[in-house]
Design a protein around this motif. Structure first.
Motif, short mmCIF file in Angstrom:
data_model
loop_
_atom_site.label_atom_id
_atom_site.label_comp_id
_atom_site.label_asym_id
_atom_site.label_seq_id
_atom_site.Cartn_x
_atom_site.Cartn_y
_atom_site.Cartn_z
N ARG A 63 17.13 -29.99 20.24
CA ARG A 63 16.24 -30.87 21.00
C ARG A 63 15.11 -31.40 20.12
N THR A 64 14.55 -30.53 19.31
CA THR A 64 13.45 -30.95 18.43
C THR A 64 13.92 -31.99 17.42
N TRP A 65 15.09 -31.74 16.85
CA TRP A 65 15.66 -32.68 15.87
C TRP A 65 15.95 -34.03 16.51
N LEU A 66 16.56 -34.01 17.69
CA LEU A 66 16.88 -35.27 18.37
C LEU A 66 15.61 -36.01 18.77
N ALA A 67 14.58 -35.28 19.16
CA ALA A 67 13.31 -35.93 19.49
C ALA A 67 12.72 -36.62 18.27
N ALA B 141 23.23 -35.85 18.55
CA ALA B 141 22.87 -37.26 18.36
C ALA B 141 24.15 -38.09 18.39
N VAL B 142 24.05 -39.29 18.94
CA VAL B 142 25.23 -40.13 19.15
C VAL B 142 25.05 -41.47 18.46
N ILE B 143 26.06 -41.86 17.69
CA ILE B 143 26.11 -43.17 17.05
C ILE B 143 27.44 -43.80 17.44
#
Length: 555
Positions: A342-346, A241-243
Motif C-alpha cells: 500500500r505504501t509503495w503504491l501510494a 500496481a497496474v500498467i
C-alpha cells in the motif's frame, strides 16, 4: 444441420458455392463482410444478400481488411474480408501482417483465377497461398464446390482459436460460381482454447504472494481473450500496481487507484516482480527487461511465451481461467507485506499525480503555436468515457499513447506492434459499426492520412460519421528528427507540403471539416465534429519544431 435453400418444402434450388459460404459464415456468427468489388467474388456478395450479412465496401483493399481487423478487435469475434484475385489479395498483405502480429482473428477470402485454365495466364493468376501462408495461421485453396463452405467455416474457426490470428482461403473463379452437390451446411464448431498447467500457476502464485512491489501489465489479449474481469480481480486481490498497453487499456479504468500510466518508469525502477499478461515482451516493454525485477510472462498459448527474455516463470492458457486460478492461489497480502504494498503504491500514485501536474501547461496552455500535446488536452475536454479513440500515425500518435485515458475496455485502437500506418479509415469504419451510439475519433498524423484518406468517401457513402483530427506539421517527424540527430542536422525524404488543407479533401467527398490554428479553438472544433453527423476533419496546424521525446528502443 441447416438448409438455407429449403423453404416451405419446395425442391432444393442449387446455390453457388461462394454464396453458400456466406450462409456457413452467417451460421458461425458473421454479420459483416468487408470488400472492394471484384468479379472473382460476386457469388459471395449474392450470399450476403441471401444470408442477411451486411456488405461494406472500400476504395482500397487495405482499408477493407483493416476494417475487418478493427471489428475483430472491437467485438472479440472473427471477422471476414473478401478480396478479388491478384492485386486485391496483395493489397491486403500489410493488414494481414498487422493481424498476425496483433493476434486479430480475421478470415480473408480471395478470388482466384479459374482452376480449369490454371497455368495459361488468366487475368490476375497468381498462387496467393505461397505468400499468404507465412503471414497467416492457415492458407488454403478450396478446389471443388463441395469444399468451399466447410473450408471457409473451418478457417474462421482456426482464426478464432488460441492464439488468434488471420487465416486465408482462396476460391477459383470457376469453383466459386458453381453449386455443390448439396445446400446443407454443418453446424459451426467452437474454436480451440488451451488449458493452463496448474503447477505453472502455483509457481507464479508463490512469487506473486511474496513480492513487496509487484506490477501487473495487462495487454491486448486480456481484452481479446475475455479476461477483463479476471484481470481486475487479480489486481484488486493482490493490490499490485497496474500498467495497461495495447487493447489492455481500459480493462481497468484509467482513474482506478491502482492504474498507472505516467509513473511507469518509477514503477519499473522499484518493482521486484513484473507479471506481463497477454502481450509479447517486445520493444514496447523493453524486450522484457525491468531492471532488478524478476519477470513473469503469461500468455493465452505456449507459442506466445517469450523465447528471448528468459523469464523467471511462465504460464500459458485461456487467460480468464488462468488469472482466476492465479488470484485464488495467490490471495491477498496481509500484515507488513500488505502495508508495504500500500505504501509503495501510494508513492507511485504521488509520482503519477506530479507528472500529470507537470504537463498541465502543455495540455491546456494558449500560445502562438500549437504543441501536439495541446491537441490531446483539448480532446480530454470533450471525450465521453465510452468514446472510441483510434491512433494512426507516428510522432503525433505517440502523444495519444501518453495522454489519452481509457475508461472502458475495447475502446482503444492503434496500429499495434507491427506499427503499420494506414489503419485509420478501416478502423474508424469498424468502430462506428461496432459502437453506433458512441463518440468515435481518429487521431491522424498528416503522413498517415496519405495512406487512406480517399476512404473518407466510403465513410460518407455508407453513413459512418467519425471525427478525424489531423496533427498537421508538414513532415514525417518520426523520421526527420532522428535522421537529423544521426547526420549532423541533415535529413532526406522527410518533408511534406506544409499547411495542406486536408479538410478540404474531406469536404470534396461530401464530408465536412475546418482548419484550426489557435490552441483555444481545438476543443470547440472537435465538438462541432461530433455534432456534424458526417465524417468531419479537424485539421490542426501543429508546431513543426516539436518532436515527441522518445526513449523507447525500437531494435
Amino acid at each position: 444441420m441447416s438448409d438455407p435453400a429449403s423453404e416451405n418444402a419446395q425442391p432444393e434450388q442449387p446455390i453457388a458455392s461462394g454464396a453458400l459460404a456466406m450462409h456457413a459464415l452467417k451460421a458461425a456468427g458473421v454479420d459483416n463482410l468487408f470488400t472492394l468489388s471484384g468479379g472473382h467474388i460476386f457469388p459471395l456478395y449474392d450470399g450476403c444478400r441471401q444470408a442477411d450479412v451486411a456488405l461494406w465496401d472500400f476504395r482500397h483493399e487495405q482499408s477493407a481488411t483493416f476494417a475487418a481487423e478493427g471489428l475483430a478487435k472491437l467485438t472479440r469475434r472473427p471477422q471476414v474480408a473478401a478480396l478479388t484475385a491478384g492485386p486485391g489479395v496483395t493489397n491486403s498483405v500489410s493488414a494481414v501482417a498487422s493481424a498476425r502480429f496483433g493476434g486479430s482473428p480475421i478470415l480473408v477470402i480471395g478470388g482466384r483465377a479459374p482452376a480449369a485454365t490454371w497455368g495459361t495466364g488468366s487475368l490476375q493468376e497468381i498462387d496467393h497461398t505461397a505468400f499468404m501462408g507465412p503471414l497467416t495461421k492457415q492458407a488454403v485453396t478450396a478446389m471443388t464446390p463441395d469444399e468451399v463452405a466447410p473450408t471457409v467455416a473451418e478457417a474462421l474457426r482456426v482464426a478464432g482459436s488460441s492464439h488468434r490470428g488471420p487465416t486465408f482461403v482462396d476460391i477459383p473463379m470457376d469453383v466459386v460460381f458453381s453449386p455443390g452437390s448439396s445446400n446443407t451446411i454443418a453446424d459451426p464448431m467452437a474454436p480451440d482454447t488451451h488449458p493452463h498447467d496448474p503447477e505453472d500457476v502455483a509457481r507464479i502464485a508463490r512469487r506473486l504472494a511474496a513480492a513487496s512491489h509487484p506490477v501487473l501489465i495487462g495487454g491486448t489479449d486480456v481484452w481479446l481473450d475475455g479476461a477483463v474481469e479476471a484481470f481486475t480481480a487479480l489486481a484488486e486481490t493482490t493490490g499490485a500496481a497496474v500498467i495497461q498497453n495495447g487493447m489492455g487499456r481500459g480493462c481497468m479504468p484509467a482513474d482506478h487507484p491502482q492504474v498507472l500510466s505516467r509513473a511507469r518508469g518509477a514503477a519499473f525502477k522499484t518493482a521486484d516482480l513484473v507479471v506481463v499478461i497477454g502481450t509479447p515482451l517486445d520493444f514496447r516493454l523493453g524486450f522484457g527487461s525491468f531492471g532488478a525485477a524478476d519477470t513473469v510472462h503469461i500468455a493465452d498459448h505456449p507459442a506466445q511465451l517469450s523465447t528471448h527474455a528468459d523469464p523467471a516463470a511462465t504460464a500459458a492458457g485461456s487467460l480468464g481461467p488462468l488469472l482466476t486460478a492465479l488470484a485464488e492461489h495467490t490471495g491477498g497480502p496481509s500484515g507488513d507485506l500488505a502495508d508495504e504494498r500500500r505504501t509503495w503504491l501510494a508513492g507511485l500514485s504521488d509520482v503519477e499525480q506530479a507528472k500529470r501536474e507537470e504537463d498541465t501547461d502543455l495540455l491546456t496552455g494558449d500560445g502562438e503555436t500549437i504543441h501536439p500535446a495541446r491537441v490531446y488536452g483539448a480532446l480530454q475536454e470533450v471525450l465521453d468515457r465510452d468514446a472510441v479513440v483510434i491512433g494512426d500515425g507516428g510522432d503525433f500518435v505517440s502523444y495519444a499513447g501518453r495522454y489519452v485515458q481509457s475508461y472502458q475496455p475495447g475502446r482503444w485502437l492503434d496500429p499495434g506492434p507491427y506499427g503499420c500506418l494506414g489503419t485509420g479509415m478501416g478502423y474508424a469504419a469498424a468502430a462506428r459499426i461496432a459502437h453506433p451510439d458512441s463518440q468515435v475519433v481518429l487521431m491522424l498524423g498528416d503522413g498517415a492520412a496519405g495512406f487512406s484518406l480517399m476512404d473518407v468517401e466510403s465513410l460518407v457513402r455508407q453513413n459512418l460519421p467519425v471525427v478525424m483530427v489531423v496533427g498537421n506539421n508538414g513532415m514525417w517527424a518520426l523520421e526527420k528528427y532522428p535522421m537529423q540527430a544521426m547526420y549532423n542536422g541533415w535529413d532526406a525524404a522527410a518533408d511534406l507540403q506544409p499547411n495542406l488543407p486536408y479538410h478540404q479533401v474531406v469536404e470534396a467527398m461530401n464530408g465536412a471539416g475546418e482548419v484550426v490554428t489557435k490552441p483555444q479553438d481545438i476543443a470547440q472544433a472537435i465538438r462541432r465534429g461530433f455534432d456534424a453527423g458526417v465524417p468531419y476533419m479537424v485539421n490542426v496546424m501543429t508546431d513543426p519544431s516539436v518532436a515527441y521525446p522518445r526513449s523507447t528502443a525500437l531494435v
